[in-house]
Structures are given as C-alpha cells and as structure tokens.
Design an enzyme around this catalytic site. Structure first.
Site, PDB file in Angstrom:
ATOM      1  N   THR A  33      17.536  10.521  -8.612  1.00  0.00           N
ATOM      2  CA  THR A  33      16.443  11.494  -8.586  1.00  0.00           C
ATOM      3  C   THR A  33      15.304  10.964  -7.713  1.00  0.00           C
ATOM      4  O   THR A  33      15.515  10.086  -6.877  1.00  0.00           O
ATOM      5  CB  THR A  33      15.981  11.824 -10.025  1.00  0.00           C
ATOM      6  N   ASN A  34      14.118  11.497  -7.881  1.00  0.00           N
ATOM      7  CA  ASN A  34      12.946  11.088  -7.098  1.00  0.00           C
ATOM      8  C   ASN A  34      11.729  11.051  -8.009  1.00  0.00           C
ATOM      9  O   ASN A  34      11.835  11.330  -9.202  1.00  0.00           O
ATOM     10  CB  ASN A  34      12.752  12.057  -5.919  1.00  0.00           C
ATOM     11  N   HIS A  35      10.570  10.753  -7.438  1.00  0.00           N
ATOM     12  CA  HIS A  35       9.370  10.520  -8.252  1.00  0.00           C
ATOM     13  C   HIS A  35       8.570  11.777  -8.606  1.00  0.00           C
ATOM     14  O   HIS A  35       7.479  11.664  -9.136  1.00  0.00           O
ATOM     15  CB  HIS A  35       8.428   9.557  -7.524  1.00  0.00           C
ATOM     16  N   SER A  36       9.093  12.960  -8.318  1.00  0.00           N
ATOM     17  CA  SER A  36       8.289  14.158  -8.563  1.00  0.00           C
ATOM     18  C   SER A  36       8.010  14.365 -10.054  1.00  0.00           C
ATOM     19  O   SER A  36       8.909  14.273 -10.886  1.00  0.00           O
ATOM     20  CB  SER A  36       9.022  15.382  -8.019  1.00  0.00           C
TER      21      SER A  36
END
Ligand code: CTP
Ligand code: CA
Length: 223
Positions: A33-36
């Site tokens: 995933t990512n940091h959003s």
C-alpha cells in the site's frame, strides 16, 4: 439578489470523491500500500456536502471519521475502486480523484502465507499494472461532467502535473509536493497548486485541509 449562499453552490449536483490508499494483497496476511490517510479526500467530501452536493465518498482503507451527510462506499483494492467509480460516474456530475491508487498489484496472490525457507535469501514479487482509473474516466467524460485529479510528486511538481492533466484529460489537477512532510500524507495541513488545462496555476498558502477543500469546491462550482 440572485447570489447563491456559499452552502448552496453545489446544490443538485452529484459528486464522486475518492480517498485513501488502495491495498494490493500479496498473500492472505500481507499487502502492498502507500502512506495515504484519506484526510484530504474526506475534507473534500465534507466541503462538497456542506455546499449542498450529493456526495459518494469511495474510500480505500481509511480509519478516520466519515463526514456527515455523505454516501460512504468502502473499498480495498484498485480494481474494487475502479468498479465503484465506473458504476457511478455516468450518472454523476463529476469526480474528484484524491485516492492514492497503487500503480501495480502482485501478479498472483498466494493462496497460503508465503513462508521463508532456508534456501531463500531473496524474495521477488512480480507485479502487474493496475488500471488508471482517472484516465479511464477522463476518456469517457461528457462535456457537462468534470474530472479533477491529483498529482503527488516528490520532484518537478509543475512539469509532472502538466503532463498528467493532459494525458488524463482532466479539468483541473491538484498538485501536491509529497516530499515536504509538513504538508503531505497524514498531515492536517496542506499546500497545493491548482492547475487548469490552459496552464494557469494558483498556489495556496499552507493551510488546513478543510480550507484547501473549500477552495477546491469554489473552483469546482465554476467548472
Ligand atoms: N490514478 C488513478 N489510477 C491509477 C493511478 C493514479 O486514477 N492507477 C489517479 C490518482 O488518483 C491521481 C492521478 O491519477 O488523481 C495522478 O496520480 P499519480 O500517482 O500522481 O500519477 P500516475 O499517473 O500514477 O503516475 P506516477 O505515479 O508514475 O507519477
Ligand atoms: Ca501513481
């Protein structure tokens, strides 16, 4: 006097807002995933609802409070986000694509938890490209519909935003410098540059995400 009250500027409009970051499974217990955080998208959904719009908030893996008065659609993966957007877009007035979509997903999802073994010092995960959702929507939008994208960049912000607004056929792009941790992922503050297709830009001051969202709603009302 014919001037709409600020809270009514999107009355009668149906707006789709996406938020959060997609998760792409590797095996039953792991994902990429990512940091959003979803904070910017949620602020936009709230501002649009405050402006009288009917709001569909499609949220990928968020854990922050859901704004009042919006239709909340939770999703996990980029493919699910794509399906949720495509299902609703034709009957909507516009889309604000603030979700951070994983550009790639593991080519295969292992049925069982991947084990480390004595002979394996390395692991390679083969990945395939996810659909570019906002580009797909940009390609089918009707003249009366708007599409707003985001550009998260660590470098060459305006040059990259220019390429994206053109290649995705957007009506506006919100360019965001994610290298600066004061104003990026998970912060309550933001500073963005709004960019129009003709190259015109407007940079905000560092301000709350709620303020950025209100500025965006003013621009959307004109679109
Ligand atoms: N986006 C999308 N679908 C994807 C990837 C991105 O809809 N598979 C959208 C994002 O939600 C954002 C815009 O495209 O509104 C730009 O996303 P960004 O990650 O900045 O650009 P990419 O086109 O993915 O290019 P890159 O990550 O290589 O800079
Ligand atoms: Ca990307």
């Amino acid at each position: 006097n014919g001037v709409l009250l600020p809270e009514q500027i999107l009355k009668g409009k149906h707006i789709i807002v996406t938020a959060g970051g997609t998760r792409e499974a590797i095996d039953p217990v792991r994902y990429i995933t990512n940091h959003s955080s979803g904070k910017m998208g949620f602020a936009i959904a709230q501002a649009a609802a405050n402006a009288g719009a009917e709001v569909s908030l499609i949220a990928a893996n968020t854990s922050i409070p859901v704004p009042n008065g919006v239709d909340f659609i939770p999703v996990v993966t980029a493919k699910e986000l794509e399906a949720a957007v495509m299902k609703r877009f034709t009957s909507a007035d516009g889309l604000v694509m603030s979700a951070a979509v994983a550009d790639f997903r593991p080519a295969v999802v292992a049925d069982h938890k991947i084990k480390k073994t004595k002979d394996n010092d390395n692991l390679t995960i083969s990945m395939v490209k996810n659909p570019d959702i906002v580009k797909q929507v940009g390609a089918i939008k009707q003249p009366q519909q708007f599409v707003v994208g985001f550009a998260a960049e660590t470098n060459d912000l305006l040059a990259n935003a220019t390429k994206k607004i053109q290649s995705k056929n957007l009506d506006l792009i919100v360019a965001n410098d994610v290298a600066n941790s004061q104003i990026g992922f998970n912060s309550d503050q933001n500073q963005v540059t709004f960019m129009w297709p003709d190259g015109q830009t407007k940079k905000t001051v560092v301000e709350s995400k709620a303020k950025v969202a209100d500025e965006l709603i003013q621009i959307i009302a004109k679109l």
